[in-house]
Design an enzyme around this catalytic site. Sequence first.
Site: not given
Length: 299
Positions: A38, A150
């Site tokens: 990201h 994550e």
Amino acid sequence: MKLLHIWSEGRPRLPSFLAFARKTRHSGLIKPCIQVRHAQGMHNVEGDKNYKACLSPEYFDAQLTQLGWQQVDNLRRHVRTCGLSKRIDLVIASPLLRTLQTAVGVFGGDSYTDRTDALPLMVANAGNSGRAAISSLNSPPFIAVELCREHFGVHPCDKRRNVSDYQFLFPAIDFSLIETDEDVLWKANVRETTEELTARGLKFMNWLWTRKEKEIAIVTHSGFLFHTLNAFGNDCNPLLKKEICNRFTNCELRSMVIVDRSMTGSDPATTNYTGKIPRGLDLPSDALEENKPKTNSVI
């Protein structure tokens, strides 16, 4: 499953979209994919100043910064200029705000105009972004997948919102593969170990082989990419292994191919993107793991 070798070509710091693009002549035995870290999130900025900021509830499901959106815009121009955007059959995103914003910003359509035949990929001002709505027209389908999140647990920035909240913000993204509305995978006092994250990453890679799409973009996170890719390349030249395992910068794109060990021959990568343009702080939320003894609990 033929996850036996990873081929990569590029500079030591390749871009945050890990592009597993089709590069060999033996297309029947490879799975080209595009994985992406990201763009800069709010937690990256504060975490770079003080890594314990990732423990603050203030950064729950952190959104992109304005500089992060500039990085998205630059990567979007790159994938269109190099032709990568026309080859992607599917976009997979980790169901967190920063990855969803990055995914639709890079691979989505143009500005959205009200119409009955197409939902927007993102509504206006999603996550207090100040950005216009993004259309789903002339873009590949998008799906959210929990396997490429994550590290689970402890860090509020890695805790997702309810799926119903995301469905309002990102109407054209498919969230049907997520089993629960609430985030039951994130625990306040237990952090997923690197071994558990690696195992999850390998499970994700196995799942990718079940997809029929030829080229897939995957928008994910630094820790997920680092630990998953570390499981590969042990039989490679040490320099290649080092390149594979380099940390991704925000909005970085790498061209890679996962092939059978017996396969040979490849073409030069043309879609690499150095990422972090404009430059900014990008300390990953999993950086805490590198600064404390290995444990899966927090007192």
